[in-house]
Design an enzyme around this catalytic site. Structure first.
Site, PDB file in Angstrom:
ATOM      1  N   ASP A 123       0.819  -1.213   0.000  1.00 36.82           N
ATOM      2  CA  ASP A 123       0.000   0.000   0.000  1.00 36.82           C
ATOM      3  C   ASP A 123       0.853   1.265   0.000  1.00 36.82           C
ATOM      4  O   ASP A 123       0.362   2.350   0.332  1.00 36.82           O
ATOM      5  CB  ASP A 123      -0.906   0.022   1.244  1.00 36.82           C
ATOM      6  N   ASP A 182       3.586  -9.135   9.473  1.00 38.24           N
ATOM      7  CA  ASP A 182       3.790  -7.705   9.234  1.00 38.24           C
ATOM      8  C   ASP A 182       5.176  -7.484   8.642  1.00 38.24           C
ATOM      9  O   ASP A 182       6.048  -8.354   8.695  1.00 38.24           O
ATOM     10  CB  ASP A 182       3.640  -6.922  10.529  1.00 38.24           C
ATOM     11  N   ASP A 184       7.878  -6.071   9.409  1.00 37.66           N
ATOM     12  CA  ASP A 184       9.127  -6.184  10.178  1.00 37.66           C
ATOM     13  C   ASP A 184       9.305  -7.564  10.799  1.00 37.66           C
ATOM     14  O   ASP A 184      10.225  -7.764  11.594  1.00 37.66           O
ATOM     15  CB  ASP A 184       9.170  -5.115  11.277  1.00 37.66           C
ATOM     16  N   ASP A 276      -7.515  -7.476  13.703  1.00 39.46           N
ATOM     17  CA  ASP A 276      -7.089  -8.825  14.073  1.00 39.46           C
ATOM     18  C   ASP A 276      -7.895  -9.370  15.245  1.00 39.46           C
ATOM     19  O   ASP A 276      -8.350 -10.513  15.233  1.00 39.46           O
ATOM     20  CB  ASP A 276      -5.590  -8.827  14.401  1.00 39.46           C
TER      21      ASP A 276
END
Length: 519
Positions: A123, A182, A184, A276
Site C-alpha cells: 500500500d 507484518d 518487520d 485482528d
C-alpha cells in the site's frame, strides 16, 4: 493590594466546595478505583495460577492437540500434494527499512515450492519505495519462488482492507491456510512445519499463533520497558487463553489461519483499528479454537521512537474498547459458545484487561491518590495503594527475569503511558474523535546501526520545541505540586512516589525518551 483579597476569595471558595463537593466526590472515586484494582488483582493472580499449573503439569500444545509432521507416513506417491496449500501475506506501507528482511524471510520458509504462495500487499504511497519492493519481488521470482506483488488504487480499510483485497485474487481459492506477517517480522524457515500440523490434524482449530521475539529490545530503555510488557502478554495472557478457553486475541501477525474459518467468521473488517482482534472474536463465537505456541518465536522490531510507540498504544487501547462496545451484545446473544466462555471474553478479556487496566492505572495512581494529599479527609487503605500494586507489579515483572532490576522504571513508564491508554480507551468506548485513527508504526530497521552525522545531531537539538508534550507536562506539574504539599503538610509520605512519577512525566513531556531520529 488587590492580589491578597483575591487569594482570600479563592481560599474561601475552595473551603465552601471542599466539604460538600470535593470530599464526597473523591471518596467515591477512591472506592471505584479500589474496586477496579481488586478486579485487576484477581485477574493477575488467576492467570499466574493457571500458568503455574500449566508449567507443573507440562501441558504443551502438542500434548493437548494431535500433532504429527505434515507428510510424515503418507503415501510417497502423493509427494508435495500431502502438504496443504499455504498463502503467505505480507502487508506493507512505505517500509523502506525492513521490506527486504520480511520478504526474504517469507521466501525462505521450508515448504514445498508448489504448495506456497507469497503475497506482498504493498500500500506504499512513495513511488520510489514501491519500485524497490517490486524489484525485490522480481528478484525472488527469478529464484523460483511463487511470489505475487499486489497493489490497489486506495488505502481504504488500511491493513484490514489490504488483507481483504488480497484474498479476492483467483489463485487464493486453491489455498487452505493463510500465514500473516507484518513487514518487520522474520519467521524462521521451520515456522510452517511447526505450526501447520495443528491445523492439519485438528479440524476444529482455526488459528495458530506464535510468540514475538524482539530484535531491538536492548536499543534503549523504552524498548526494554516494552519487552517487559509484551513478554507478560505472550507468556501469561496468551498462554492462559490458549490453555483454558482455546481463545485469545490474534496479534495480527506471526499466525496461521484456516481460510475456511476466516471466511465463516465474515472475513476482514475495518470497523475498528484492531481488525485482528475483531476477526478472532468473531471466529471464536462460531465455535472455532485457537492454539498459542509459546516456544515458536518470530523475530520483529519494537517501535524505538516515542512518537511511533504513542501512536501504536493509542491504536492498541482505543481499538479493543471500541470493539467491546460494538460486540458486547453480540457475545451475550451468541448460542454457539458456552456461558463460561462468554464470561471469559466479556469480563476477563475485554472489561478487565482492555478497559479497567488502562483506566485504573492512570486515574488511581496519577490522579486520585495524589489528590488525597490535598484532601487529607480522604484516605486510601494501604492494601489498595501499596500491597495490591506491588503484587501486580511483581507478577508482571517475572515474565522478563533479565529486566527485574528495571522494575521501578517500568512502573513509572507504564504510569506515564497510561495517560494515553486511558484517553484512548475512553475515546473507543464513546466512539469519539480519533477512534478510527490509523498511523502505521514506524520501523527503523538497521538505520540506527550507522552513526548519525553531526548535522543530524544539531538538527535534533533545534527541534526540541516540537518534541514537547503538554499533557505529560501538565500531569508532571500536578504531581510536583502534590508532592510539595505532602512534604509540607502530609503524613503518608507519598511525596517519594509523587516526585519520581513527576520526573518521569516531565522527561517524557520534553521528549527525551526512546531513540531520537532526525526528521
Amino acid at each position: 493590594m488587590s492580589t491578597l483579597p483575591r487569594v482570600w476569595q479563592i481560599a474561601a471558595a475552595w473551603e465552601q466546595v471542599r466539604g460538600p463537593v470535593i470530599v464526597p466526590l473523591l471518596r467515591v472515586s477512591v472506592l471505584l478505583c479500589l474496586a477496579m484494582s481488586a478486579m485487576l488483582f484477581a485477574e493477575k493472580v488467576y492467570m499466574a495460577v493457571v500458568v503455574l499449573a500449566v508449567r507443573l503439569l507440562g501441558r504443551r500444545p502438542e500434548q493437548q492437540y494431535r500433532w504429527e509432521p505434515v507428510g510424515d507416513g503418507n503415501d510417497p506417491e502423493l509427494g508435495s500434494a500431502a502438504y496443504p496449500m499455504v498463502l503467505v501475506q505480507i502487508p506493507m506501507y512505505n517500509e523502506r527499512e525492513v521490506y527486504q528482511l520480511s520478504i526474504g524471510a517469507a521466501c525462505g520458509l521450508s515448504w514445498p515450492s508448489d504448495r506456497i504462495i507469497v503475497q506482498v500487499l504493498d500500500d506504499s504511497t512513495d513511488p520510489v519505495i514501491k519500485e524497490l519492493v517490486q524489484v525485490e519481488c522480481r528478484r525472488w521470482a527469478r529464484k523460483g519462488v511463487n511470489i505475487k506483488y499486489e497493489i490497489r488504487d486506495n488505502r481504504r480499510g488500511y491493513k484490514a482492507g489490504a488483507l481483504k483485497e488480497g484474498m479476492k485474487h483467483g489463485y487464493v481459492k486453491d489455498c487452505d491456510l493463510v500465514a500473516i506477517f507484518d513487514a518487520d517480522f522474520q519467521p524462521e524457515p521451520d515456522f510452517l512445519s511447526r505450526s501447520v500440523p495443528f491445523l492439519v490434524h485438528n479440524p476444529d482449530i482455526a488459528l495458530v499463533q506464535a510468540r514475538w521475539k524482539f530484535v531491538n529490545a536492548d536499543e534503549c530503555l523504552m524498548t526494554r520497558m516494552q519487552e517487559m510488557s509484551l513478554d507478560y502478554h505472550f507468556k501469561v495472557e496468551q498462554e492462559v487463553g490458549s490453555s483454558t478457553y482455546a481463545f485469545f486475541g490474534f496479534n495480527g501477525t506471526a499466525g496461521v489461519w484456516r481460510i475456511s474459518a476466516l471466511n465463516e467468521a465474515g472475513g476482514w473488517k475495518d470497523r475498528t483499528t484492531v481488525e485482528d482482534m475483531d476477526l478472532a472474536v468473531r471466529a471464536s463465537l462460531k465455535g472455532w479454537k485457537f492454539v498459542y505456541i509459546g516456544d515458536l518465536k518470530v523475530k520483529n522490531e519494537l517501535p524505538s521512537t516515542f512518537k511511533a510507540f504513542r501512536y501504536q498504544q493509542h491504536r492498541w487501547s482505543c481499538g479493543p474498547a471500541n470493539l467491546f462496545r460494538k460486540m458486547v451484545m453480540e457475545i451475550v446473544r451468541n448460542k454457539k459458545v458456552t456461558l463460561w466462555k462468554k464470561i471469559h471474553v466479556i469480563y476477563n478479556f475485554f472489561l478487565v484487561r482492555k478497559v479497567v487496566a488502562h483506566i485504573v492505572t492512570f486515574v488511581f495512581y496519577c490522579v486520585v491518590i495524589p489528590a488525597t494529599v490535598l484532601v487529607p479527609e480522604v484516605e486510601v487503605p494501604k492494601w489498595g495503594c501499596v500491597y495490591i500494586p506491588t503484587i501486580i507489579t511483581l507478577l508482571n515483572a517475572i515474565g522478563t527475569p533479565r529486566s527485574i532490576h528495571l522494575v521501578v522504571f517500568w512502573v513509572l513508564f507504564e504510569n506515564v503511558m497510561s495517560l494515553h491508554r486511558a484517553k484512548a480507551t475512553f475515546i473507543g468506548l464513546l466512539e469519539a474523535g480519533t477512534v478510527n485513527e490509523w498511523v502505521v508504526t514506524e520501523k527503523l530497521g538497521d538505520t540506527l546501526k550507522t552513526k548519525m552525522p553531526s548535522k543530524a545531531l544539531k538538527k535534533l537539538r533545534t527541534r526540541v520545541g516540537e518534541r514537547l508534550h503538554l499533557w505529560e507536562l501538565g500531569v508532571a506539574a500536578y504531581l510536583f505540586v502534590c508532592g510539595c504539599y505532602d512534604i509540607s503538610f502530609g503524613k503518608n509520605h507519598y511525596f517519594i512516589f509523587l516526585f519520581m512519577q513527576s520526573i518521569a512525566f516531565f522527561i517524557v513531556g520534553v521528549g527525551y525518551v526512546g531513540t531520537l531520529v532526525a526528521q
